[in-house]
Motif scaffolding. Structure first.
Motif, PDB file in Angstrom:
ATOM      1  N   UNK A  46       0.363  14.605   3.827  1.00 20.85           N
ATOM      2  CA  UNK A  46       1.822  14.528   3.794  1.00 20.85           C
ATOM      3  C   UNK A  46       2.337  14.398   2.362  1.00 20.85           C
ATOM      4  N   UNK A  47       1.763  13.467   1.620  1.00 13.27           N
ATOM      5  CA  UNK A  47       2.238  13.205   0.261  1.00 13.27           C
ATOM      6  C   UNK A  47       1.928  14.357  -0.690  1.00 13.27           C
ATOM      7  N   UNK A  48       0.799  15.005  -0.492  1.00 14.56           N
ATOM      8  CA  UNK A  48       0.471  16.170  -1.319  1.00 14.56           C
ATOM      9  C   UNK A  48       1.399  17.335  -1.006  1.00 14.56           C
ATOM     10  N   UNK A  49       1.682  17.547   0.256  1.00 21.19           N
ATOM     11  CA  UNK A  49       2.525  18.664   0.676  1.00 21.19           C
ATOM     12  C   UNK A  49       3.993  18.445   0.306  1.00 21.19           C
ATOM     13  N   UNK A  50       4.518  17.286   0.657  1.00 23.66           N
ATOM     14  CA  UNK A  50       5.949  17.036   0.471  1.00 23.66           C
ATOM     15  C   UNK A  50       6.329  16.605  -0.944  1.00 23.66           C
ATOM     16  N   UNK A  51       5.405  15.961  -1.658  1.00 28.48           N
ATOM     17  CA  UNK A  51       5.745  15.391  -2.962  1.00 28.48           C
ATOM     18  C   UNK A  51       4.840  15.855  -4.095  1.00 28.48           C
ATOM     19  N   UNK A  52       3.881  16.714  -3.790  1.00 30.27           N
ATOM     20  CA  UNK A  52       2.954  17.236  -4.783  1.00 30.27           C
ATOM     21  C   UNK A  52       2.209  16.124  -5.528  1.00 30.27           C
ATOM     22  N   UNK A  53       1.888  15.058  -4.804  1.00 29.57           N
ATOM     23  CA  UNK A  53       1.120  13.959  -5.404  1.00 29.57           C
ATOM     24  C   UNK A  53      -0.362  14.305  -5.374  1.00 29.57           C
ATOM     25  N   UNK A  54      -1.076  13.846  -6.383  1.00 35.73           N
ATOM     26  CA  UNK A  54      -2.516  13.998  -6.405  1.00 35.73           C
ATOM     27  C   UNK A  54      -3.161  12.996  -5.465  1.00 35.73           C
ATOM     28  N   UNK A  55      -4.458  13.150  -5.277  1.00 35.33           N
ATOM     29  CA  UNK A  55      -5.182  12.295  -4.334  1.00 35.33           C
ATOM     30  C   UNK A  55      -5.072  10.810  -4.692  1.00 35.33           C
ATOM     31  N   UNK A  56      -5.261  10.469  -5.963  1.00 32.61           N
ATOM     32  CA  UNK A  56      -5.213   9.064  -6.374  1.00 32.61           C
ATOM     33  C   UNK A  56      -3.854   8.433  -6.139  1.00 32.61           C
ATOM     34  N   UNK A  57      -2.799   9.163  -6.462  1.00 27.19           N
ATOM     35  CA  UNK A  57      -1.453   8.643  -6.260  1.00 27.19           C
ATOM     36  C   UNK A  57      -1.128   8.536  -4.766  1.00 27.19           C
ATOM     37  N   UNK A  58      -1.579   9.510  -3.991  1.00 28.76           N
ATOM     38  CA  UNK A  58      -1.372   9.448  -2.544  1.00 28.76           C
ATOM     39  C   UNK A  58      -2.122   8.265  -1.942  1.00 28.76           C
ATOM     40  N   UNK A  59      -3.321   7.997  -2.432  1.00 32.52           N
ATOM     41  CA  UNK A  59      -4.082   6.840  -1.932  1.00 32.52           C
ATOM     42  C   UNK A  59      -3.416   5.524  -2.313  1.00 32.52           C
ATOM     43  N   UNK A  60      -2.710   5.501  -3.429  1.00 30.10           N
ATOM     44  CA  UNK A  60      -1.962   4.297  -3.804  1.00 30.10           C
ATOM     45  C   UNK A  60      -0.867   4.028  -2.770  1.00 30.10           C
ATOM     46  N   UNK A  61      -0.181   5.074  -2.340  1.00 30.04           N
ATOM     47  CA  UNK A  61       0.843   4.910  -1.302  1.00 30.04           C
ATOM     48  C   UNK A  61       0.192   4.504   0.015  1.00 30.04           C
ATOM     49  N   UNK A  62      -0.963   5.083   0.318  1.00 28.18           N
ATOM     50  CA  UNK A  62      -1.688   4.679   1.528  1.00 28.18           C
ATOM     51  C   UNK A  62      -2.013   3.183   1.474  1.00 28.18           C
ATOM     52  N   UNK A  63      -2.503   2.703   0.331  1.00 21.21           N
ATOM     53  CA  UNK A  63      -2.822   1.272   0.184  1.00 21.21           C
ATOM     54  C   UNK A  63      -1.566   0.417   0.379  1.00 21.21           C
ATOM     55  N   UNK A  64      -0.453   0.904  -0.109  1.00 22.54           N
ATOM     56  CA  UNK A  64       0.820   0.208   0.059  1.00 22.54           C
ATOM     57  C   UNK A  64       1.185   0.147   1.541  1.00 22.54           C
ATOM     58  N   UNK A  65       1.080   1.270   2.237  1.00 26.76           N
ATOM     59  CA  UNK A  65       1.428   1.321   3.652  1.00 26.76           C
ATOM     60  C   UNK A  65       0.466   0.504   4.510  1.00 26.76           C
ATOM     61  N   UNK A  66      -0.791   0.479   4.113  1.00 28.36           N
ATOM     62  CA  UNK A  66      -1.806  -0.279   4.861  1.00 28.36           C
ATOM     63  C   UNK A  66      -1.660  -1.780   4.638  1.00 28.36           C
ATOM     64  N   UNK A  67      -1.007  -2.159   3.529  1.00 30.32           N
ATOM     65  CA  UNK A  67      -0.821  -3.584   3.238  1.00 30.32           C
ATOM     66  C   UNK A  67      -1.906  -4.151   2.351  1.00 30.32           C
ATOM     67  N   UNK A  68      -2.789  -3.293   1.862  1.00 33.59           N
ATOM     68  CA  UNK A  68      -3.853  -3.742   0.960  1.00 33.59           C
ATOM     69  C   UNK A  68      -3.262  -4.124  -0.395  1.00 33.59           C
ATOM     70  N   UNK A  69      -2.230  -3.383  -0.813  1.00 30.69           N
ATOM     71  CA  UNK A  69      -1.538  -3.624  -2.068  1.00 30.69           C
ATOM     72  C   UNK A  69      -0.047  -3.729  -1.792  1.00 30.69           C
ATOM     73  N   UNK A  70       0.677  -4.364  -2.712  1.00 25.97           N
ATOM     74  CA  UNK A  70       2.130  -4.392  -2.619  1.00 25.97           C
ATOM     75  C   UNK A  70       2.729  -4.181  -4.003  1.00 25.97           C
ATOM     76  N   UNK A  71       4.042  -4.238  -4.094  1.00 27.19           N
ATOM     77  CA  UNK A  71       4.729  -3.968  -5.344  1.00 27.19           C
ATOM     78  C   UNK A  71       4.311  -4.893  -6.489  1.00 27.19           C
ATOM     79  N   UNK A  72       3.744  -6.044  -6.154  1.00 27.09           N
ATOM     80  CA  UNK A  72       3.353  -7.027  -7.170  1.00 27.09           C
ATOM     81  C   UNK A  72       1.867  -7.003  -7.497  1.00 27.09           C
ATOM     82  N   UNK A  73       1.121  -6.103  -6.889  1.00 27.88           N
ATOM     83  CA  UNK A  73      -0.327  -6.013  -7.137  1.00 27.88           C
ATOM     84  C   UNK A  73      -0.594  -5.434  -8.523  1.00 27.88           C
ATOM     85  N   UNK A  74      -1.715  -5.871  -9.091  1.00 31.35           N
ATOM     86  CA  UNK A  74      -2.142  -5.338 -10.402  1.00 31.35           C
ATOM     87  C   UNK A  74      -2.791  -3.989 -10.237  1.00 31.35           C
TER      88      UNK A  74
END
Length: 74
Positions: A46-74
């Motif tokens: 979805x993120x690659x198709x709609x936003x042209x994000x690379x794999x690493x950046x898309x996985x960052x959003x996945x981590x955000x959605x999964x709750x592994x990371x949040x806006x305050x994570x390092x």
């Protein structure tokens, strides 16, 4: 690259922040009441198709959605 750097780069490229991606994921049915309902591959595609994000950046959003990371994570 820190997680914060990923988020800043994603926002610079897409104009969207974490709250925007959470809302869009909910609208698309990838999350329900903030709980992840989709696999990583579906989110990345979805993120690659709609936003042209690379794999690493898309996985960052996945981590955000999964709750592994949040806006305050390092």
């Amino acid at each position: 690259m820190s997680f914060q750097s990923y988020l800043k780069n994603i926002q610079a490229k897409t104009g969207k922040g974490p709250a925007d991606f959470r809302a869009m994921a909910e609208e698309k049915g990838f999350t329900q009441d903030g709980s992840l309902k989709a696999k990583a591959g579906d989110i990345v595609k979805w993120l690659q198709t709609d936003f042209d994000l690379g794999h690493g950046h898309a996985m960052a959003i996945f981590a955000l959605l999964k709750g592994v990371k949040d806006e305050n994570s390092d």
